[in-house]
Scaffold this motif. Sequence first.
Motif, PDB file in Angstrom:
ATOM      1  N   UNK A  92      -8.134   0.198  -7.475  1.00  0.00           N
ATOM      2  CA  UNK A  92      -8.908   1.710  -8.549  1.00  0.00           C
ATOM      3  C   UNK A  92      -7.907   3.417  -7.764  1.00  0.00           C
ATOM      4  N   UNK A  93      -7.048   3.125  -7.265  1.00  0.00           N
ATOM      5  CA  UNK A  93      -6.453   4.219  -6.998  1.00  0.00           C
ATOM      6  C   UNK A  93      -5.295   4.966  -8.089  1.00  0.00           C
ATOM      7  N   UNK A  94      -4.859   5.972  -8.552  1.00  0.00           N
ATOM      8  CA  UNK A  94      -3.142   6.590  -8.926  1.00  0.00           C
ATOM      9  C   UNK A  94      -2.827   7.761  -8.576  1.00  0.00           C
ATOM     10  N   UNK A  95      -1.552   7.374  -7.820  1.00  0.00           N
ATOM     11  CA  UNK A  95      -1.364   8.251  -7.602  1.00  0.00           C
ATOM     12  C   UNK A  95       0.226   8.883  -8.042  1.00  0.00           C
ATOM     13  N   UNK A  96       0.436  10.267  -8.501  1.00  0.00           N
ATOM     14  CA  UNK A  96       0.555  10.970  -8.843  1.00  0.00           C
ATOM     15  C   UNK A  96       1.319  11.919  -8.074  1.00  0.00           C
ATOM     16  N   UNK A  97       2.512  11.376  -7.966  1.00  0.00           N
ATOM     17  CA  UNK A  97       4.087  12.060  -7.035  1.00  0.00           C
ATOM     18  C   UNK A  97       4.971  13.071  -7.723  1.00  0.00           C
ATOM     19  N   UNK A 139      -2.245   1.864 -18.208  1.00  0.00           N
ATOM     20  CA  UNK A 139      -2.668   1.563 -16.067  1.00  0.00           C
ATOM     21  C   UNK A 139      -4.086   1.885 -16.882  1.00  0.00           C
ATOM     22  N   UNK A 140      -5.021   1.427 -17.702  1.00  0.00           N
ATOM     23  CA  UNK A 140      -6.817   1.663 -17.400  1.00  0.00           C
ATOM     24  C   UNK A 140      -6.231  -0.531 -17.787  1.00  0.00           C
ATOM     25  N   UNK A 141      -5.248  -0.650 -18.930  1.00  0.00           N
ATOM     26  CA  UNK A 141      -4.964  -2.249 -18.934  1.00  0.00           C
ATOM     27  C   UNK A 141      -4.661  -2.953 -17.489  1.00  0.00           C
ATOM     28  N   UNK A 142      -3.635  -2.730 -16.521  1.00  0.00           N
ATOM     29  CA  UNK A 142      -3.240  -2.486 -15.522  1.00  0.00           C
ATOM     30  C   UNK A 142      -4.812  -2.523 -13.900  1.00  0.00           C
ATOM     31  N   UNK A 143      -5.658  -2.338 -14.032  1.00  0.00           N
ATOM     32  CA  UNK A 143      -6.088  -1.759 -13.350  1.00  0.00           C
ATOM     33  C   UNK A 143      -7.179  -3.017 -13.446  1.00  0.00           C
ATOM     34  N   UNK A 144      -7.282  -4.036 -14.386  1.00  0.00           N
ATOM     35  CA  UNK A 144      -8.055  -4.379 -14.755  1.00  0.00           C
ATOM     36  C   UNK A 144      -7.376  -6.264 -14.242  1.00  0.00           C
ATOM     37  N   UNK A 145      -6.106  -5.890 -13.651  1.00  0.00           N
ATOM     38  CA  UNK A 145      -5.213  -7.353 -13.209  1.00  0.00           C
ATOM     39  C   UNK A 145      -5.341  -6.810 -11.515  1.00  0.00           C
ATOM     40  N   UNK A 147      -3.256  -6.120  -9.751  1.00  0.00           N
ATOM     41  CA  UNK A 147      -2.793  -5.266  -8.799  1.00  0.00           C
ATOM     42  C   UNK A 147      -3.489  -3.551  -9.871  1.00  0.00           C
ATOM     43  N   UNK A 148      -4.145  -3.072  -9.022  1.00  0.00           N
ATOM     44  CA  UNK A 148      -5.106  -1.585  -8.846  1.00  0.00           C
ATOM     45  C   UNK A 148      -4.565  -1.012  -8.359  1.00  0.00           C
ATOM     46  N   UNK A 149      -3.099  -0.747  -8.489  1.00  0.00           N
ATOM     47  CA  UNK A 149      -3.269   0.714  -7.852  1.00  0.00           C
ATOM     48  C   UNK A 149      -1.815   0.849  -8.775  1.00  0.00           C
ATOM     49  N   UNK A 177     -13.982   6.093 -15.206  1.00  0.00           N
ATOM     50  CA  UNK A 177     -14.136   6.030 -14.376  1.00  0.00           C
ATOM     51  C   UNK A 177     -13.742   5.238 -13.589  1.00  0.00           C
ATOM     52  N   UNK A 178     -12.477   4.196 -14.289  1.00  0.00           N
ATOM     53  CA  UNK A 178     -12.172   2.916 -14.082  1.00  0.00           C
ATOM     54  C   UNK A 178     -11.049   3.010 -12.666  1.00  0.00           C
ATOM     55  N   UNK A 179     -10.271   4.629 -12.306  1.00  0.00           N
ATOM     56  CA  UNK A 179      -9.466   4.854 -11.092  1.00  0.00           C
ATOM     57  C   UNK A 179      -9.603   6.292 -11.351  1.00  0.00           C
ATOM     58  N   UNK A 180      -9.674   6.057  -9.319  1.00  0.00           N
ATOM     59  CA  UNK A 180      -9.567   8.268  -9.517  1.00  0.00           C
ATOM     60  C   UNK A 180      -7.607   8.445  -9.527  1.00  0.00           C
ATOM     61  N   UNK A 181      -7.916   9.542  -9.630  1.00  0.00           N
ATOM     62  CA  UNK A 181      -6.156  10.269  -9.144  1.00  0.00           C
ATOM     63  C   UNK A 181      -5.871  10.657  -7.557  1.00  0.00           C
ATOM     64  N   UNK A 182      -4.472  10.481  -7.473  1.00  0.00           N
ATOM     65  CA  UNK A 182      -4.355  11.729  -6.050  1.00  0.00           C
ATOM     66  C   UNK A 182      -2.912  12.382  -6.495  1.00  0.00           C
ATOM     67  N   UNK A 183      -2.982  13.472  -6.070  1.00  0.00           N
ATOM     68  CA  UNK A 183      -1.699  14.077  -6.208  1.00  0.00           C
ATOM     69  C   UNK A 183      -0.398  14.209  -4.909  1.00  0.00           C
ATOM     70  N   UNK A 184       0.222  14.619  -4.683  1.00  0.00           N
ATOM     71  CA  UNK A 184       1.521  14.670  -4.154  1.00  0.00           C
ATOM     72  C   UNK A 184       2.489  15.662  -4.175  1.00  0.00           C
ATOM     73  N   UNK A 185       2.543  16.384  -3.826  1.00  0.00           N
ATOM     74  CA  UNK A 185       4.024  17.058  -3.842  1.00  0.00           C
ATOM     75  C   UNK A 185       4.848  16.991  -2.963  1.00  0.00           C
ATOM     76  N   UNK A 186       5.847  16.052  -2.936  1.00  0.00           N
ATOM     77  CA  UNK A 186       7.431  16.260  -2.001  1.00  0.00           C
ATOM     78  C   UNK A 186       7.497  17.519  -1.105  1.00  0.00           C
ATOM     79  N   UNK A 187       7.813  18.599  -2.383  1.00  0.00           N
ATOM     80  CA  UNK A 187       8.573  19.448  -2.033  1.00  0.00           C
ATOM     81  C   UNK A 187      10.158  19.066  -0.990  1.00  0.00           C
ATOM     82  N   UNK A 188       9.880  19.902   0.104  1.00  0.00           N
ATOM     83  CA  UNK A 188      11.064  20.385   0.663  1.00  0.00           C
ATOM     84  C   UNK A 188      11.044  18.732   1.846  1.00  0.00           C
TER      85      UNK A 188
END
Length: 287
Positions: A92-97, A139-145, A147-149, A177-188
């Motif tokens: 239940x993690x979603x990463x926004x890159x 994404x919420x529907x996917x978390x029920x399968x 593949x929970x990320x 509250x089905x999943x939580x989010x994390x961000x990652x800025x790749x930058x340089x």
Amino acid sequence: MLGTKRTLPKGFLESIVENICTYGIPALLAIGGFEAYEGVLQLVEVHGHYEELHHHVNNIPGTDFSLGFNTALNATMERCDRIKQSASGTKHHVFIVETMGGYCGYLAMVTGIAVGADAAYIFEDLFNIHELKANVEHMMEKMKTDMQRGLVLWNEKCHDHYTTEFLYNLYSSESKAIFDCRTNVLGHLQQGGIPTPSDRNYGTKLGVKAMLWVLGKLHEVYHKRWVSANAPHSACVIDLKKAVAFSPVTELKKDTDLEHRMQWEQWWLSLRPMLKMLAHYCISMTA
């Protein structure tokens, strides 16, 4: 390695002409990004005002596949794979890159296909709040399968108002509250590193092709003690398309979005449906 900054020649034409005369420069090979193209274009457009600039042959790498993109793509893919691997032990993690690329979303989209991203937001494909909401629901529907990320790619300048922070807040708020989010800025982190074999080989080929072309043009226009090179084909971009070719910079201007520093038409947008198919959206092959 001149150590120059991103300064265009428009405000320094007198000094440029003086140095051309002082050092007897018969040709100029400009290697760089969009500033290199725009700088060459500015020199070509003032040919009529400065006779010395008629002595120039200019050419730069670019177009469909820019030199270094393959290396940046590999670096981006590797980091996204690491992010997905780190999430494999949790659920239940979603990463926004956020990726680099200016207004051009090619890097974000091609990386998205390579790593199996759930979405890739880019400047060239307009989107609105309704599409963002549909993506969150998907994404919420996917978390029920099993593949929970999830992984969402976000091109750095894809929207003026829908930013990486906005996307994070939206996904976090609507996740219920089905999943939580994390961000990652790749930058340089996407820049530098060890060039891939593809970029090394292309760099060598472009260098040889460019120098042979420059020398050939100099032989064509050489007249005793001076070089007269004011035809459209005396200032070209060396293209990486299906084959290596040379295109006059003046002809490319009409195909170039100077404000956003890219071409008006992007051939790779036809690959967009493939991304949604891999993310298990209901979409047809002709979409």
